[in-house]
Design an enzyme around this catalytic site. Sequence first.
Site, PDB file in Angstrom:
ATOM      1  N   ASP A   8      -3.228  21.961 -10.254  1.00  0.00           N
ATOM      2  CA  ASP A   8      -2.652  20.900 -11.088  1.00  0.00           C
ATOM      3  C   ASP A   8      -3.013  21.213 -12.544  1.00  0.00           C
ATOM      4  OD1 ASP A   8      -1.933  18.552 -12.352  1.00  0.00           O
ATOM      5  OD2 ASP A   8      -3.384  17.276 -11.318  1.00  0.00           O
ATOM      6  N   ASN A  17      -9.925  12.131 -21.984  1.00  0.00           N
ATOM      7  CA  ASN A  17     -10.151  13.414 -21.285  1.00  0.00           C
ATOM      8  C   ASN A  17     -10.944  14.373 -22.171  1.00  0.00           C
ATOM      9  OD1 ASN A  17      -8.508  12.415 -19.261  1.00  0.00           O
ATOM     10  ND2 ASN A  17      -6.729  13.663 -19.790  1.00  0.00           N
ATOM     11  N   ALA A  29      -4.768   5.012 -17.678  1.00  0.00           N
ATOM     12  CA  ALA A  29      -4.890   5.115 -16.228  1.00  0.00           C
ATOM     13  C   ALA A  29      -3.732   6.010 -15.781  1.00  0.00           C
ATOM     14  CB  ALA A  29      -4.783   3.743 -15.594  1.00  0.00           C
ATOM     15  N   GLY A  49      -5.754  10.101 -20.075  1.00  0.00           N
ATOM     16  CA  GLY A  49      -5.524   9.848 -21.501  1.00  0.00           C
ATOM     17  C   GLY A  49      -6.103  11.025 -22.263  1.00  0.00           C
ATOM     18  N   ALA A  69      -4.386  18.003 -17.845  1.00  0.00           N
ATOM     19  CA  ALA A  69      -5.645  17.995 -18.618  1.00  0.00           C
ATOM     20  C   ALA A  69      -6.236  19.387 -18.862  1.00  0.00           C
ATOM     21  CB  ALA A  69      -6.708  17.083 -17.989  1.00  0.00           C
ATOM     22  N   ALA A  70      -5.491  20.442 -18.546  1.00  0.00           N
ATOM     23  CA  ALA A  70      -6.005  21.791 -18.854  1.00  0.00           C
ATOM     24  C   ALA A  70      -6.176  21.942 -20.370  1.00  0.00           C
ATOM     25  CB  ALA A  70      -5.052  22.856 -18.321  1.00  0.00           C
ATOM     26  N   GLY A  71      -5.208  21.416 -21.126  1.00  0.00           N
ATOM     27  CA  GLY A  71      -5.318  21.470 -22.595  1.00  0.00           C
ATOM     28  C   GLY A  71      -6.517  20.666 -23.089  1.00  0.00           C
ATOM     29  N   ASP A  72      -6.791  19.548 -22.445  1.00  0.00           N
ATOM     30  CA  ASP A  72      -7.934  18.715 -22.854  1.00  0.00           C
ATOM     31  C   ASP A  72      -9.250  19.432 -22.542  1.00  0.00           C
ATOM     32  OD1 ASP A  72      -6.078  16.743 -23.564  1.00  0.00           O
ATOM     33  OD2 ASP A  72      -6.070  15.931 -21.523  1.00  0.00           O
ATOM     34  N   LYS A  78      -1.063  33.043 -20.501  1.00  0.00           N
ATOM     35  CA  LYS A  78      -1.177  34.141 -21.481  1.00  0.00           C
ATOM     36  C   LYS A  78      -2.366  33.928 -22.418  1.00  0.00           C
ATOM     37  CE  LYS A  78       3.221  33.760 -22.909  1.00  0.00           C
ATOM     38  NZ  LYS A  78       3.740  32.663 -22.070  1.00  0.00           N
TER      39      LYS A  78
HETATM   40  O1  RIB Z   1      -3.405  15.654 -21.175  1.00  0.00           O
HETATM   41  C1  RIB Z   1      -3.305  15.008 -19.946  1.00  0.00           C
HETATM   42  C2  RIB Z   1      -3.139  13.538 -20.150  1.00  0.00           C
HETATM   43  O2  RIB Z   1      -1.903  13.302 -20.750  1.00  0.00           O
HETATM   44  C3  RIB Z   1      -3.119  12.737 -18.882  1.00  0.00           C
HETATM   45  O3  RIB Z   1      -4.403  12.366 -18.449  1.00  0.00           O
HETATM   46  C4  RIB Z   1      -2.232  11.564 -19.236  1.00  0.00           C
HETATM   47  O4  RIB Z   1      -2.934  10.370 -19.400  1.00  0.00           O
HETATM   48  C5  RIB Z   1      -1.525  11.962 -20.519  1.00  0.00           C
HETATM   49  O5  RIB Z   1      -2.000  11.257 -21.571  1.00  0.00           O
END
Ligand code: RIB
Length: 301
Positions: A243, A43, A12, A39, A246-249, A221
Amino acid sequence: MTDVLVIGSLNADLVVRAPYFPKPGETISGDDLQIIPGGKGANQAVAAARQGASVAMLGRVGSDSFGPFLLDSLKSNQVDVTHVRADDSATGTATIIVDGNGQNSIVLSAGANGKVSPADVDSASALRPKLILLQLEIPIPTVLYAAQRARQNGSRVILNPAPAKSIPDELIFLADFIIPNETELSLLTGMEVKNIPSAEKAAKVMLTRGAKNVIVTLGSKGALVVSGTQMTQVDTYKVEVVDTTAAGDAFIGGFASALLRGLEIEKAVKYANACGALATTKFGAQPSLPTREETETFISS
Ligand code: RIB
């Protein structure tokens, strides 16, 4: 048939937007607290599912109200939660500050994520997914075990070594794709990574430690693909950042889904860059993850 099994964390996210990150001892005011499903594991599961992949999640939540909240978010994105177990711990949380530039700072409390075990991994052994996605918000021995089982079962492994932690060489060797950002690559190699030449140098060190394909995400980049003797930089898209959480996710979920559709690595990375860029244009983790339709419209515009 499950395309993707994500073995990882559910958190959360307790998020406050503030003008800047407070210094030690300083108190500042931010916007209202928002509780957002997050998480890295969950994600990435939602990211791949929104791109059209059939996805299952394996992990743990606690016995508090955050557990059902996180499961509902996965279910509403068609992620199979049969292998998410509820135990008597607290659900994982991430306390997040997002500053005026859209950058974040995060404090994790692992809770139930810290108890995900090899036995949990075995509970999903019948799934035989094409791809397994792993991150480092659950215990590393469990991540390593999951990678070993994936190898035995013929599933390909994408390892996102995040958040930054050192890992055994065996895990690097077992991953088909290892996808760190600059900070994570720097920690993995002990080398400074601050631009494309230094990222290439560090990625090549990962190859000497057994990595097959290293994809370094570089924010604005783009990304660097290093495998064998090949090195390709793949540009990203310019967007207004709200924001970066979670861009990496979004990148990982987009990359996994593109691989499943048969795209070659550089094209899959280009597609994943679009997913990552789009995620930065919205606030929060799971609410920001783009669908396949949104991604294709964005790319073609
Ligand atoms: O990658 C983003 C996530 O990292 C967030 O949602 C947070 O929960 C952390 O785990």
